[in-house]
Design a protein around this motif. Structure first.
Motif, mmCIF file in Angstrom:
data_model
loop_
_atom_site.group_PDB
_atom_site.id
_atom_site.type_symbol
_atom_site.label_atom_id
_atom_site.label_comp_id
_atom_site.label_asym_id
_atom_site.label_seq_id
_atom_site.Cartn_x
_atom_site.Cartn_y
_atom_site.Cartn_z
ATOM 1 N N GLU A 25 -3.259 10.302 8.859
ATOM 2 C CA GLU A 25 -2.424 9.759 7.796
ATOM 3 C C GLU A 25 -0.940 9.928 8.124
ATOM 4 O O GLU A 25 -0.118 9.064 7.806
ATOM 5 C CB GLU A 25 -2.733 10.428 6.450
ATOM 6 C CG GLU A 25 -4.125 10.145 5.920
ATOM 7 C CD GLU A 25 -5.193 11.068 6.526
ATOM 8 O OE1 GLU A 25 -4.864 12.161 7.025
ATOM 9 O OE2 GLU A 25 -6.362 10.671 6.513
ATOM 10 N N ASP A 26 -0.595 11.063 8.761
ATOM 11 C CA ASP A 26 0.795 11.310 9.141
ATOM 12 C C ASP A 26 1.257 10.326 10.217
ATOM 13 O O ASP A 26 2.381 9.819 10.164
ATOM 14 C CB ASP A 26 0.971 12.738 9.665
ATOM 15 C CG ASP A 26 0.650 13.789 8.617
ATOM 16 O OD1 ASP A 26 0.777 13.482 7.401
ATOM 17 O OD2 ASP A 26 0.274 14.912 9.002
ATOM 18 N N VAL A 28 -0.032 7.289 10.803
ATOM 19 C CA VAL A 28 0.040 5.964 10.188
ATOM 20 C C VAL A 28 1.318 5.841 9.361
ATOM 21 O O VAL A 28 2.022 4.832 9.429
ATOM 22 C CB VAL A 28 -1.210 5.693 9.318
ATOM 23 C CG1 VAL A 28 -1.037 4.443 8.486
ATOM 24 C CG2 VAL A 28 -2.445 5.599 10.196
ATOM 25 N N SER A 29 1.632 6.866 8.594
ATOM 26 C CA SER A 29 2.836 6.859 7.766
ATOM 27 C C SER A 29 4.095 6.732 8.624
ATOM 28 O O SER A 29 5.003 5.951 8.301
ATOM 29 C CB SER A 29 2.890 8.139 6.927
ATOM 30 O OG SER A 29 4.072 8.189 6.175
ATOM 31 N N LEU A 30 4.158 7.471 9.711
ATOM 32 C CA LEU A 30 5.302 7.397 10.622
ATOM 33 C C LEU A 30 5.440 5.994 11.211
ATOM 34 O O LEU A 30 6.534 5.423 11.244
ATOM 35 C CB LEU A 30 5.158 8.420 11.746
ATOM 36 C CG LEU A 30 6.220 8.347 12.840
ATOM 37 C CD1 LEU A 30 7.567 8.816 12.301
ATOM 38 C CD2 LEU A 30 5.810 9.160 14.044
ATOM 39 N N CYS A 31 4.328 5.434 11.641
ATOM 40 C CA CYS A 31 4.349 4.092 12.227
ATOM 41 C C CYS A 31 4.799 3.036 11.225
ATOM 42 O O CYS A 31 5.540 2.120 11.576
ATOM 43 C CB CYS A 31 2.975 3.730 12.790
ATOM 44 S SG CYS A 31 2.549 4.678 14.254
ATOM 45 N N LYS A 32 4.362 3.168 9.979
ATOM 46 C CA LYS A 32 4.792 2.223 8.940
ATOM 47 C C LYS A 32 6.278 2.374 8.653
ATOM 48 O O LYS A 32 7.003 1.381 8.552
ATOM 49 C CB LYS A 32 3.996 2.444 7.653
ATOM 50 C CG LYS A 32 2.609 1.879 7.674
ATOM 51 C CD LYS A 32 1.959 2.123 6.324
ATOM 52 C CE LYS A 32 0.614 1.481 6.191
ATOM 53 N NZ LYS A 32 0.034 1.703 4.861
ATOM 54 N N ARG A 33 6.753 3.610 8.517
ATOM 55 C CA ARG A 33 8.173 3.858 8.214
ATOM 56 C C ARG A 33 9.083 3.320 9.310
ATOM 57 O O ARG A 33 10.150 2.793 9.040
ATOM 58 C CB ARG A 33 8.435 5.357 8.039
ATOM 59 C CG ARG A 33 7.987 5.923 6.736
ATOM 60 C CD ARG A 33 8.571 7.310 6.480
ATOM 61 N NE ARG A 33 8.547 8.208 7.616
ATOM 62 C CZ ARG A 33 7.534 9.041 7.926
ATOM 63 N NH1 ARG A 33 6.457 9.059 7.171
ATOM 64 N NH2 ARG A 33 7.609 9.828 8.963
ATOM 65 N N PHE A 38 1.674 -1.912 11.322
ATOM 66 C CA PHE A 38 1.217 -1.754 9.942
ATOM 67 C C PHE A 38 0.170 -2.816 9.647
ATOM 68 O O PHE A 38 0.131 -3.851 10.309
ATOM 69 C CB PHE A 38 2.374 -1.820 8.943
ATOM 70 C CG PHE A 38 3.417 -2.837 9.269
ATOM 71 C CD1 PHE A 38 3.329 -4.114 8.756
ATOM 72 C CD2 PHE A 38 4.471 -2.524 10.096
ATOM 73 C CE1 PHE A 38 4.294 -5.064 9.050
ATOM 74 C CE2 PHE A 38 5.444 -3.472 10.399
ATOM 75 C CZ PHE A 38 5.342 -4.745 9.877
ATOM 76 N N ASP A 42 -0.234 -6.269 4.219
ATOM 77 C CA ASP A 42 -0.557 -5.011 3.532
ATOM 78 C C ASP A 42 -0.302 -5.089 2.030
ATOM 79 O O ASP A 42 -1.107 -4.617 1.231
ATOM 80 C CB ASP A 42 0.248 -3.873 4.147
ATOM 81 C CG ASP A 42 -0.259 -2.505 3.764
ATOM 82 O OD1 ASP A 42 -1.446 -2.394 3.402
ATOM 83 O OD2 ASP A 42 0.515 -1.539 3.861
#
Length: 124
Positions: A25-26, A28-33, A38, A42
């Motif tokens: 999750e961390d 994925v979150s970094l990649c989205k930010r 993404f 979405d």
């Protein structure tokens, strides 16, 4: 004096404990930010398995693809490259047996309690 100095390596330091703390999750979150990658559409509940790539993600994807192609296609004489779609008419999947009875035989390890595909055990 230069010959006795240790050579500095660009290889990352391997610290298994550091990887235990990182959650998917961390990442994925970094990649989205950062706009690397993404899920496609979405905000409209897009389709699973489809992704959009930002500028850095596009470069990363291209580099990985090029490295794979060089290593597994260009450097081997027993492999040829093709490029085709994975999105097919459902009748293609039916005629290939993927819908009715396609399955991978699995093997459970009694010691580790892990599950493996049977064909992968023979390859390793």
């Amino acid at each position: 004096a230069e010959a006795t100095e240790e050579k500095k390596s660009n290889a990352p330091i391997k610290n298994a404990a550091a990887y235990d703390k990182v959650k998917m999750e961390d990442i994925v979150s970094l990649c989205k930010r950062r706009g690397i990658i993404f899920p496609s559409s979405d905000i409209y509940n897009g389709f699973a398995g489809f992704y959009d790539y930002g500028p850095l993600g596009s470069e990363l994807k291209k580099n990985v693809k090029d490295a794979f192609w060089t290593n597994f296609v260009q450097c081997r004489e027993d492999i040829v490259g093709i490029d085709s779609s994975i999105i097919h008419n459902p009748s293609t999947w039916k005629s290939s047996g993927h819908l009715d009875g396609f399955s991978d035989p699995m093997v459970d390890c009694k010691e580790t309690k892990l599950r493996y595909r049977a064909d992968q055990l023979f390859c390793s």
